[in-house]
Design a protein around this motif. Structure first.
Motif, PDB file in Angstrom:
ATOM      1  N   VAL A   1      36.309  51.790  32.466  1.00  0.00           N
ATOM      2  CA  VAL A   1      35.192  50.896  32.169  1.00  0.00           C
ATOM      3  C   VAL A   1      34.842  51.036  30.700  1.00  0.00           C
ATOM      4  N   VAL A   2      34.763  49.922  29.984  1.00  0.00           N
ATOM      5  CA  VAL A   2      34.585  49.972  28.542  1.00  0.00           C
ATOM      6  C   VAL A   2      33.422  49.111  28.106  1.00  0.00           C
ATOM      7  N   VAL A   3      32.940  49.362  26.905  1.00  0.00           N
ATOM      8  CA  VAL A   3      31.811  48.630  26.350  1.00  0.00           C
ATOM      9  C   VAL A   3      32.319  47.583  25.383  1.00  0.00           C
ATOM     10  N   VAL A   4      31.887  46.356  25.549  1.00  0.00           N
ATOM     11  CA  VAL A   4      32.329  45.288  24.670  1.00  0.00           C
ATOM     12  C   VAL A   4      31.129  44.487  24.208  1.00  0.00           C
ATOM     13  N   PHE A   5      30.958  44.375  22.912  1.00  0.00           N
ATOM     14  CA  PHE A   5      29.912  43.524  22.351  1.00  0.00           C
ATOM     15  C   PHE A   5      30.613  42.238  21.929  1.00  0.00           C
TER      16      PHE A   5
ATOM     17  N   VAL B   1      37.897  46.335  32.674  1.00  0.00           N
ATOM     18  CA  VAL B   1      39.162  45.641  32.924  1.00  0.00           C
ATOM     19  C   VAL B   1      39.974  46.503  33.870  1.00  0.00           C
ATOM     20  N   ASP B   2      40.275  45.964  35.036  1.00  0.00           N
ATOM     21  CA  ASP B   2      40.950  46.752  36.061  1.00  0.00           C
ATOM     22  C   ASP B   2      42.328  47.223  35.610  1.00  0.00           C
ATOM     23  N   ASN B   3      42.550  48.556  35.711  1.00  0.00           N
ATOM     24  CA  ASN B   3      43.887  49.161  35.565  1.00  0.00           C
ATOM     25  C   ASN B   3      44.482  49.067  34.163  1.00  0.00           C
ATOM     26  N   TRP B   4      43.658  48.822  33.159  1.00  0.00           N
ATOM     27  CA  TRP B   4      44.120  48.776  31.775  1.00  0.00           C
ATOM     28  C   TRP B   4      43.173  49.583  30.904  1.00  0.00           C
ATOM     29  N   ILE B   5      43.699  50.059  29.769  1.00  0.00           N
ATOM     30  CA  ILE B   5      42.890  50.759  28.774  1.00  0.00           C
ATOM     31  C   ILE B   5      42.778  49.873  27.547  1.00  0.00           C
ATOM     32  N   ILE B   6      41.564  49.609  27.098  1.00  0.00           N
ATOM     33  CA  ILE B   6      41.371  48.738  25.939  1.00  0.00           C
ATOM     34  C   ILE B   6      41.660  49.507  24.650  1.00  0.00           C
ATOM     35  N   MET B   7      42.478  48.902  23.791  1.00  0.00           N
ATOM     36  CA  MET B   7      42.775  49.462  22.474  1.00  0.00           C
ATOM     37  C   MET B   7      41.889  48.850  21.398  1.00  0.00           C
TER      38      MET B   7
ATOM     39  N   PRO C   1      38.845  45.502  20.901  1.00  0.00           N
ATOM     40  CA  PRO C   1      38.032  46.174  19.880  1.00  0.00           C
ATOM     41  C   PRO C   1      37.632  47.583  20.305  1.00  0.00           C
ATOM     42  N   TYR C   2      37.231  48.387  19.314  1.00  0.00           N
ATOM     43  CA  TYR C   2      36.916  49.789  19.578  1.00  0.00           C
ATOM     44  C   TYR C   2      35.973  50.276  18.479  1.00  0.00           C
ATOM     45  N   VAL C   3      34.698  50.055  18.661  1.00  0.00           N
ATOM     46  CA  VAL C   3      33.689  50.505  17.710  1.00  0.00           C
ATOM     47  C   VAL C   3      32.786  51.503  18.427  1.00  0.00           C
ATOM     48  N   ASN C   4      33.014  52.770  18.152  1.00  0.00           N
ATOM     49  CA  ASN C   4      32.308  53.889  18.782  1.00  0.00           C
ATOM     50  C   ASN C   4      32.821  54.202  20.184  1.00  0.00           C
ATOM     51  N   VAL C   5      32.977  53.209  21.002  1.00  0.00           N
ATOM     52  CA  VAL C   5      33.540  53.390  22.336  1.00  0.00           C
ATOM     53  C   VAL C   5      34.522  52.265  22.598  1.00  0.00           C
ATOM     54  N   ARG C   6      35.383  52.476  23.562  1.00  0.00           N
ATOM     55  CA  ARG C   6      36.433  51.480  23.831  1.00  0.00           C
ATOM     56  C   ARG C   6      35.831  50.124  24.156  1.00  0.00           C
ATOM     57  N   GLY C   7      36.349  49.103  23.465  1.00  0.00           N
ATOM     58  CA  GLY C   7      35.956  47.742  23.750  1.00  0.00           C
ATOM     59  C   GLY C   7      34.677  47.273  23.110  1.00  0.00           C
ATOM     60  N   ARG C   8      34.085  48.102  22.249  1.00  0.00           N
ATOM     61  CA  ARG C   8      32.785  47.732  21.703  1.00  0.00           C
ATOM     62  C   ARG C   8      32.926  46.846  20.465  1.00  0.00           C
ATOM     63  N   MET C   9      32.123  45.794  20.423  1.00  0.00           N
ATOM     64  CA  MET C   9      31.996  44.947  19.247  1.00  0.00           C
ATOM     65  C   MET C   9      30.650  44.251  19.320  1.00  0.00           C
ATOM     66  N   TYR C  10      30.216  43.708  18.194  1.00  0.00           N
ATOM     67  CA  TYR C  10      28.935  43.021  18.156  1.00  0.00           C
ATOM     68  C   TYR C  10      29.132  41.522  18.334  1.00  0.00           C
ATOM     69  N   LEU C  11      28.120  40.919  18.885  1.00  0.00           N
ATOM     70  CA  LEU C  11      28.135  39.483  19.108  1.00  0.00           C
ATOM     71  C   LEU C  11      28.222  38.722  17.787  1.00  0.00           C
TER      72      LEU C  11
ATOM     73  N   VAL D   1      44.996  45.473  25.306  1.00  0.00           N
ATOM     74  CA  VAL D   1      44.998  46.549  26.296  1.00  0.00           C
ATOM     75  C   VAL D   1      46.388  47.169  26.420  1.00  0.00           C
ATOM     76  N   ALA D   2      46.424  48.359  27.003  1.00  0.00           N
ATOM     77  CA  ALA D   2      47.690  49.052  27.247  1.00  0.00           C
ATOM     78  C   ALA D   2      47.588  49.829  28.548  1.00  0.00           C
ATOM     79  N   LYS D   3      48.738  50.196  29.092  1.00  0.00           N
ATOM     80  CA  LYS D   3      48.796  51.004  30.303  1.00  0.00           C
ATOM     81  C   LYS D   3      48.778  52.485  29.939  1.00  0.00           C
ATOM     82  N   LYS D   4      48.403  53.326  30.890  1.00  0.00           N
ATOM     83  CA  LYS D   4      48.450  54.771  30.694  1.00  0.00           C
ATOM     84  C   LYS D   4      49.846  55.204  30.247  1.00  0.00           C
ATOM     85  N   GLY D   5      49.889  56.162  29.322  1.00  0.00           N
ATOM     86  CA  GLY D   5      51.163  56.699  28.869  1.00  0.00           C
ATOM     87  C   GLY D   5      51.827  55.912  27.769  1.00  0.00           C
TER      88      GLY D   5
END
Length: 466
Positions: free
Chosen positions: A15-19, A84-90, A92-102, A114-118
């Protein structure tokens, strides 16, 4: 006055944070966030489930696009929380995964990469840099301490590497090597400053981050936040407040900036002002992520502390309890976050003469922290301080002395001799020595504490006068 601190936690999950950007519909008044999800190799991902916390979810179309309607209360600069189910966000990434401002542009779509584990691309230098920033923020003084202790002990960084490895699908050694390589090879001043901050080299971090700041640049607020951490952890609260107010002037309603400002106001004992700021931060977090967010628990603890310090115990208690329930739900009953909450409640009960409840909660906090981290961790120092206060109130002064001495010795292992947290322990010991009739030791400790406080707060601060 006995002070107590908040401990740290690294929150890493799918679970990621996205602005994000929203486009308004003039006819309906609704706002819609639109964008697409793309894999690290540039392929649009169709039929992938995503969700915005407290709003709703959807599935990407055949072309990898999505659209989710938002409440009308959302506007430019606000935040939403994506998963995003079953994916890791690369990115945007500002402070935490997926974070950006409006953004304000009505033509810009949200791009989630996004990318898969490994996937080895998750350990690129730019990704490591973002992870370090997330670690620094998650171990910032907002969680780590109202006692003005520094963030990021060795235990914290080891736990950070372990959780990163688990989240990304690598072994611990692989992640540790990637972090070490990044710290040794970064060249840009800001990145060097982050590396210095990660290594707790605060004067060097302050110098490098300050030199990297350019007026009107895109990352200005983020740089102010990390400069705030460096000043705070270096014991310079006046500079910390000045820096975070610059960030607030740019983003007046940003919940992270408000939380940071409230934290330093608490540390400076400006409690009434802190309450106003932290209440605004709390309202913003509830709007962004609902009432079950660990970020909300952190804010509730800081807000409760301000009420607690003003003697408004009936206002503080429900906030501490709500933070405890959120952390138990998130992490489990024996987690260090719960230990922090238990310590806060125990100290509150101590101040309101509920000694039996106080003893139970304070020992629960100590047992969790010592089992997890050992006797020389800052969390143990916090617990020792609270237990010292408990025994002092009970009139068991020798036991109180033992715990206050343990707290001071623990922090001396990890702080410079002039850090404000050392002054707190010395002040506690000075007052206790006075009660024990050892006036020489009492005066020595109190003088040392006063000298440190002059540096941290300035010569005219009430802390120095006390």
């Amino acid at each position: 006055m006995i002070h107590k601190s908040l401990t740290s936690r690294i929150v890493l999950a799918i679970v990621v944070v996205v602005f994000v950007y929203t486009a308004s519909s003039v006819a309906s008044g609704r706002k819609t966030v639109r964008g697409y999800i793309e894999s690290a190799d540039g392929k649009r991902l169709k039929h992938v489930s995503l969700r915005i916390a407290a709003v709703g979810g959807t599935t990407t179309t055949d072309s990898g696009e999505f659209a989710i309607d938002l409440p009308s209360s959302f506007g430019a600069g606000d935040a939403v929380l994506f998963s995003v189910d079953n994916w890791i966000i690369m990115q945007p990434y500002v402070n935490v995964r997926g974070r950006m401002y409006l953004p304000r542009s009505e033509t810009e779509l949200v791009e989630l990469v996004v990318a898969k584990k490994g996937d080895e691309r998750l350990l690129r230098k730019d990704q490591i840099a973002q992870m370090i920033q997330a670690f620094l923020l998650d171990n910032s003084p907002t969680k780590n301490s109202l006692e003005v202790e520094s963030a990021g002990s060795k235990n914290d960084s080891d736990e950070f590497v372990r959780q990163i490895a688990e989240e990304l699908g690598f072994d611990v050694r692989r992640v540790k090597d990637a972090v070490t390589l990044w710290a040794k090879t970064v060249e840009e001043p800001y990145q060097k400053g982050l590396a210095a901050l990660y290594e707790q080299k605060y004067p060097q971090a302050i110098d490098l981050i300050t030199k990297s700041i350019q007026p009107m640049e895109k990352d200005l607020v983020q740089k102010y936040i990390y400069l705030w951490i460096a000043h705070f952890d270096n014991g310079d609260l006046l500079s910390a407040e000045e820096v975070i107010r610059k960030a607030k002037a740019i983003r007046t309603s940003d919940s992270q900036v408000l939380l940071d400002l409230g934290t330093v106001l608490n540390a400076e004992e400006k409690y009434s002002e802190a309450i106003v700021v932290l209440q605004e931060a709390k309202d913003g977090i509830v709007k962004e992520s609902g009432r079950h967010s660990p970020h909300l628990a952190t804010t509730l603890n800081n807000l409760a502390y301000a009420y607690d310090a003003l003697g408004r115990f009936t206002d503080a208690e429900p906030l501490y309890k709500e933070a405890l329930e959120i952390d138990k739900e998130t992490y489990g009953s024996d987690d260090p976050e719960v230990a922090m909450d238990a310590g806060n409640l125990g100290f509150l009960y101590l101040q309101t003469s509920r000694e039996k409840d106080a003893e139970s909660w304070l020992f629960r906090a100590k047992d969790i922290d010592v089992k997890r981290y050992g006797l020389e961790d800052p969390r143990a120092a916090r617990d020792f301080t609270n237990l010292g206060a408990f025994y002092q109130r009970q009139g068991q002064l020798q036991k109180a002395l033992e715990y206050f001495q343990l707290a001071l010795a623990t922090d001396k292992h990890r702080q410079n001799a002039n850090h404000p947290s050392i002054a707190i322990h010395q002040s506690n010991l000075g007052q206790l020595y006075d009660r024990l009739g050892d006036t020489v030791q009492a005066q020595t400790m109190l003088n040392q504490a006063c000298n440190i406080d002059k540096i941290a707060f300035g010569p005219d601060h009430p802390e120095v006068a006390d």
